[in-house]
Design a protein around this motif. Structure first.
Motif, PDB file in Angstrom:
ATOM      1  N   GLU A  39       0.882  -1.346  -0.103  1.00 55.51           N
ATOM      2  CA  GLU A  39       0.139  -0.153  -0.224  1.00 55.51           C
ATOM      3  C   GLU A  39       0.840   1.153   0.116  1.00 55.51           C
ATOM      4  OE1 GLU A  39      -3.034   0.175   2.801  1.00 55.51           O
ATOM      5  OE2 GLU A  39      -3.912  -1.591   2.553  1.00 55.51           O
ATOM      6  N   GLU A  40       0.680   2.153  -0.869  1.00 52.57           N
ATOM      7  CA  GLU A  40       1.344   3.462  -1.065  1.00 52.57           C
ATOM      8  C   GLU A  40       1.096   4.117   0.233  1.00 52.57           C
ATOM      9  OE1 GLU A  40       3.601   4.416  -3.296  1.00 52.57           O
ATOM     10  OE2 GLU A  40       3.455   2.320  -4.135  1.00 52.57           O
ATOM     11  N   VAL A  41       2.312   4.968   0.784  1.00 49.48           N
ATOM     12  CA  VAL A  41       2.151   5.877   1.823  1.00 49.48           C
ATOM     13  C   VAL A  41       1.460   7.113   1.228  1.00 49.48           C
ATOM     14  CG1 VAL A  41       3.397   7.329   3.403  1.00 49.48           C
ATOM     15  CG2 VAL A  41       4.510   4.885   2.938  1.00 49.48           C
ATOM     16  N   SER A  42       0.593   7.400   1.866  1.00 49.86           N
ATOM     17  CA  SER A  42      -0.220   8.635   1.681  1.00 49.86           C
ATOM     18  C   SER A  42      -0.996   9.304   3.007  1.00 49.86           C
ATOM     19  CB  SER A  42      -1.322   8.318   0.688  1.00 49.86           C
ATOM     20  OG  SER A  42      -2.291   7.696   1.067  1.00 49.86           O
ATOM     21  N   GLU A  43      -1.493  10.377   2.744  1.00 54.31           N
ATOM     22  CA  GLU A  43      -2.069  11.054   3.904  1.00 54.31           C
ATOM     23  C   GLU A  43      -3.421  10.542   4.157  1.00 54.31           C
ATOM     24  OE1 GLU A  43      -2.128  15.394   4.231  1.00 54.31           O
ATOM     25  OE2 GLU A  43      -0.676  15.448   2.604  1.00 54.31           O
ATOM     26  N   GLU A  44      -3.950   9.502   3.450  1.00 53.17           N
ATOM     27  CA  GLU A  44      -4.970   8.782   3.609  1.00 53.17           C
ATOM     28  C   GLU A  44      -4.975   7.933   4.780  1.00 53.17           C
ATOM     29  OE1 GLU A  44      -7.704   5.942   0.855  1.00 53.17           O
ATOM     30  OE2 GLU A  44      -6.340   7.371  -0.359  1.00 53.17           O
ATOM     31  N   TYR A  45      -3.794   7.651   5.194  1.00 53.72           N
ATOM     32  CA  TYR A  45      -3.353   6.769   6.164  1.00 53.72           C
ATOM     33  C   TYR A  45      -2.681   7.450   7.189  1.00 53.72           C
ATOM     34  CZ  TYR A  45      -5.225   3.113   3.024  1.00 53.72           C
ATOM     35  OH  TYR A  45      -5.859   2.268   2.244  1.00 53.72           O
ATOM     36  N   PRO A  46      -2.983   8.294   8.039  1.00 59.36           N
ATOM     37  CA  PRO A  46      -2.234   9.278   8.494  1.00 59.36           C
ATOM     38  C   PRO A  46      -1.059   8.838   9.606  1.00 59.36           C
ATOM     39  CG  PRO A  46      -4.436   9.345   9.446  1.00 59.36           C
ATOM     40  CD  PRO A  46      -4.492   8.572   8.285  1.00 59.36           C
ATOM     41  N   GLN A  47      -1.552   7.724  10.229  1.00 59.59           N
ATOM     42  CA  GLN A  47      -0.582   6.941  11.051  1.00 59.59           C
ATOM     43  C   GLN A  47      -0.510   5.446  10.827  1.00 59.59           C
ATOM     44  OE1 GLN A  47      -2.094   8.530  14.876  1.00 59.59           O
ATOM     45  NE2 GLN A  47      -0.559  10.026  15.057  1.00 59.59           N
ATOM     46  N   GLN A  48       0.617   5.123  10.741  1.00 62.90           N
ATOM     47  CA  GLN A  48       0.938   3.542  10.433  1.00 62.90           C
ATOM     48  C   GLN A  48       2.086   2.992  10.792  1.00 62.90           C
ATOM     49  OE1 GLN A  48       1.741   3.019   6.043  1.00 62.90           O
ATOM     50  NE2 GLN A  48       0.383   4.876   6.124  1.00 62.90           N
ATOM     51  N   ARG A  49       2.017   1.786  10.884  1.00 63.80           N
ATOM     52  CA  ARG A  49       3.384   0.907  11.266  1.00 63.80           C
ATOM     53  C   ARG A  49       3.625   0.011  10.009  1.00 63.80           C
ATOM     54  NH1 ARG A  49       6.535  -0.839  15.335  1.00 63.80           N
ATOM     55  NH2 ARG A  49       4.982   0.045  17.037  1.00 63.80           N
ATOM     56  N   ARG A  50       4.811   0.290   9.575  1.00 65.70           N
ATOM     57  CA  ARG A  50       5.342  -0.580   8.426  1.00 65.70           C
ATOM     58  C   ARG A  50       6.511  -1.593   8.600  1.00 65.70           C
ATOM     59  NH1 ARG A  50       2.900   1.880   3.816  1.00 65.70           N
ATOM     60  NH2 ARG A  50       4.191   0.889   2.313  1.00 65.70           N
ATOM     61  N   ARG A  51       6.273  -2.947   8.769  1.00 65.87           N
ATOM     62  CA  ARG A  51       7.432  -3.924   8.989  1.00 65.87           C
ATOM     63  C   ARG A  51       7.984  -4.116   7.599  1.00 65.87           C
ATOM     64  NH1 ARG A  51       6.194  -6.461  14.001  1.00 65.87           N
ATOM     65  NH2 ARG A  51       4.282  -5.866  14.645  1.00 65.87           N
ATOM     66  N   VAL A  52       9.308  -3.759   8.057  1.00 63.77           N
ATOM     67  CA  VAL A  52      10.454  -4.162   7.132  1.00 63.77           C
ATOM     68  C   VAL A  52      11.335  -4.881   7.553  1.00 63.77           C
ATOM     69  CG1 VAL A  52      11.809  -2.865   5.205  1.00 63.77           C
ATOM     70  CG2 VAL A  52       9.835  -1.792   6.049  1.00 63.77           C
ATOM     71  N   PRO A  53      11.328  -6.056   7.916  1.00 59.86           N
ATOM     72  CA  PRO A  53      12.498  -6.960   8.592  1.00 59.86           C
ATOM     73  C   PRO A  53      13.695  -6.990   7.600  1.00 59.86           C
ATOM     74  CG  PRO A  53      10.591  -8.385   7.697  1.00 59.86           C
ATOM     75  CD  PRO A  53      10.228  -7.016   7.485  1.00 59.86           C
ATOM     76  N   ILE A  54      14.755  -6.630   8.374  1.00 57.33           N
ATOM     77  CA  ILE A  54      16.068  -6.486   7.436  1.00 57.33           C
ATOM     78  C   ILE A  54      16.681  -7.786   7.591  1.00 57.33           C
ATOM     79  CG2 ILE A  54      18.422  -5.702   7.645  1.00 57.33           C
ATOM     80  CD1 ILE A  54      16.611  -3.408   6.825  1.00 57.33           C
ATOM     81  N   VAL A  55      16.523  -8.880   8.653  1.00 57.55           N
ATOM     82  CA  VAL A  55      17.028  -9.978   8.838  1.00 57.55           C
ATOM     83  C   VAL A  55      16.044 -11.099   8.593  1.00 57.55           C
ATOM     84  CG1 VAL A  55      18.129 -11.766  10.231  1.00 57.55           C
ATOM     85  CG2 VAL A  55      18.531  -9.122  10.544  1.00 57.55           C
ATOM     86  N   ASN A  56      16.058 -11.314   7.194  1.00 56.41           N
ATOM     87  CA  ASN A  56      15.088 -12.314   6.551  1.00 56.41           C
ATOM     88  C   ASN A  56      15.782 -13.765   6.548  1.00 56.41           C
ATOM     89  OD1 ASN A  56      16.806 -12.139   4.443  1.00 56.41           O
ATOM     90  ND2 ASN A  56      15.658 -10.565   3.352  1.00 56.41           N
ATOM     91  N   GLY A  57      15.176 -14.631   5.858  1.00 55.82           N
ATOM     92  CA  GLY A  57      15.666 -15.822   5.737  1.00 55.82           C
ATOM     93  C   GLY A  57      17.059 -16.077   4.760  1.00 55.82           C
ATOM     94  N   ARG A  58      17.058 -15.289   3.970  1.00 51.03           N
ATOM     95  CA  ARG A  58      18.341 -15.218   3.107  1.00 51.03           C
ATOM     96  C   ARG A  58      19.714 -14.530   4.096  1.00 51.03           C
ATOM     97  NH1 ARG A  58      19.902 -12.249  -2.585  1.00 51.03           N
ATOM     98  NH2 ARG A  58      21.790 -12.742  -2.696  1.00 51.03           N
ATOM     99  N   VAL A  59      19.100 -13.418   4.959  1.00 50.28           N
ATOM    100  CA  VAL A  59      20.278 -12.797   5.624  1.00 50.28           C
ATOM    101  C   VAL A  59      20.663 -14.002   6.477  1.00 50.28           C
ATOM    102  CG1 VAL A  59      20.699 -11.362   7.355  1.00 50.28           C
ATOM    103  CG2 VAL A  59      19.416 -10.391   5.414  1.00 50.28           C
ATOM    104  N   LYS A  60      19.781 -14.757   7.374  1.00 52.68           N
ATOM    105  CA  LYS A  60      20.296 -15.681   8.273  1.00 52.68           C
ATOM    106  C   LYS A  60      21.055 -16.892   7.530  1.00 52.68           C
ATOM    107  CE  LYS A  60      16.093 -14.852  11.028  1.00 52.68           C
ATOM    108  NZ  LYS A  60      14.842 -15.263  11.512  1.00 52.68           N
ATOM    109  N   ARG A  61      20.893 -17.245   6.385  1.00 51.50           N
ATOM    110  CA  ARG A  61      21.545 -18.301   5.748  1.00 51.50           C
ATOM    111  C   ARG A  61      23.084 -17.630   5.532  1.00 51.50           C
ATOM    112  NH1 ARG A  61      16.623 -19.116   3.362  1.00 51.50           N
ATOM    113  NH2 ARG A  61      17.063 -17.817   1.170  1.00 51.50           N
ATOM    114  N   GLU A  62      22.982 -16.523   4.805  1.00 49.85           N
ATOM    115  CA  GLU A  62      24.366 -15.925   4.787  1.00 49.85           C
ATOM    116  C   GLU A  62      25.253 -15.749   5.932  1.00 49.85           C
ATOM    117  OE1 GLU A  62      25.683 -14.737   1.913  1.00 49.85           O
ATOM    118  OE2 GLU A  62      24.189 -15.395   0.467  1.00 49.85           O
ATOM    119  N   ILE A  63      24.682 -15.509   7.120  1.00 54.74           N
ATOM    120  CA  ILE A  63      25.377 -15.362   8.338  1.00 54.74           C
ATOM    121  C   ILE A  63      25.886 -16.641   8.747  1.00 54.74           C
ATOM    122  CG2 ILE A  63      25.113 -15.066  10.893  1.00 54.74           C
ATOM    123  CD1 ILE A  63      23.358 -12.579  10.153  1.00 54.74           C
TER     124      ILE A  63
END
Length: 286
Positions: A39-63
């Protein structure tokens, strides 16, 4: 306090870099509900939490790959010892509370150094085999490049309020995004490193141990241990060497930080848009 974020600092988007299952308090979730990334960020949703996990499955495998097959059993062994001592001491504390037994209390004190040592060895073994935090940041930024792009994009497109970026301790995943944002608008590497270092003293503090990591004093390195083992400072603090080596690593692998940003899709067009939002001419009143 949720009202401080929304009313005083005008935060409209919370960018959560933690794992998808990380808990959010009910008051926070009520004011800043989860919003899908598509969903695009816009003033239609004035307050929101966006989850963007940096440590995904590929990151864990690389570690795990960076650690090497030979190191994984040792790391697992130290982890089992640390957790075993923790649960054992928890059981002893329960016995002491229920029965008032001095024997359980004395036994707990005897076990404490072994618990602390297992925690030290786990941290030191893990960081040494991963070739330091600079390499871990590099894995975050490459194996997790789509999440990094989404985080930078969100900070760029929100223009009707502030964006709050956070993870757990606020120095690694958040520090990575902060460093790339600053670099994208032309801030010098020296200033970026100094900005990262602002988290160092808090990282080594009792407040960080108690309020963020929820560790007991027995599980926390002593000042002598912090001095003797730089890996412990890397784990809990934010020494300048971590960010310095990370930025140099990006430069070696991609020609420059800008080259890396091009690589993940945050190209010159995105960077100019970010600059127009964050930069003002000298002498301008803000």
């Amino acid at each position: 306090d949720v009202s401080v974020l929304s009313e005083r600092f005008h935060v409209v988007v919370i960018l959560d870099l933690r794992d998808p299952g990380a808990k959010v308090t009910q008051p926070m979730a009520a004011v800043y509900p989860d919003t899908p990334l598509d969903e695009e960020v816009s003033e239609e949703y004035p307050q929101q939490r966006r989850r963007v996990p940096i440590v995904n499955g590929r990151v864990k495998r690389e570690i795990v790959a960076a650690l090497g097959v030979h190191a994984v059993p040792r790391i697992c062994a130290w982890w089992v010892l640390r957790e075993g001592f923790r649960y054992f001491r928890g059981a002893l504390a329960y016995v002491t509370r229920v029965t008032g037994s001095s024997l359980a209390q004395v036994t707990s004190r005897v076990v404490a150094p072994y618990q602390r040592n297992s925690a030290y060895r786990l941290t030191i073994t893990w960081i040494r085999n991963a070739r330091g935090f600079a390499n871990l940041y590099y894995i975050f930024s490459t194996a997790g490049k789509q999440a990094v792009f989404e985080a930078l994009k969100t900070c760029t497109v929100v223009d009707h309020g502030a964006v709050l970026v956070h993870c757990e301790s606020g120095k690694d995943r958040t520090g990575l995004i902060a460093a790339l944002l600053l670099s994208a608008v032309g801030v010098s590497h020296a200033s970026i490193i100094d900005d990262y270092f602002q988290s160092h003293q808090f990282g080594l503090s009792a407040a960080h141990r108690e309020r963020v990591l929820c560790l007991t004093e027995d599980e926390w390195p002593s000042s002598d241990a912090f001095s003797k083992h730089p890996e412990l400072q890397m784990m809990y603090g934010a020494p300048k060497v971590c960010m310095d080596e990370f930025l140099n690593l990006l430069g070696r692998e991609h020609g420059s930080v800008e080259g890396y940003l091009d690589f993940i899709g945050f190209d010159a067009g995105w960077r100019e848009r970010l600059k127009s939002k964050f930069l003002v001419p000298l002498g301008t009143k803000t």
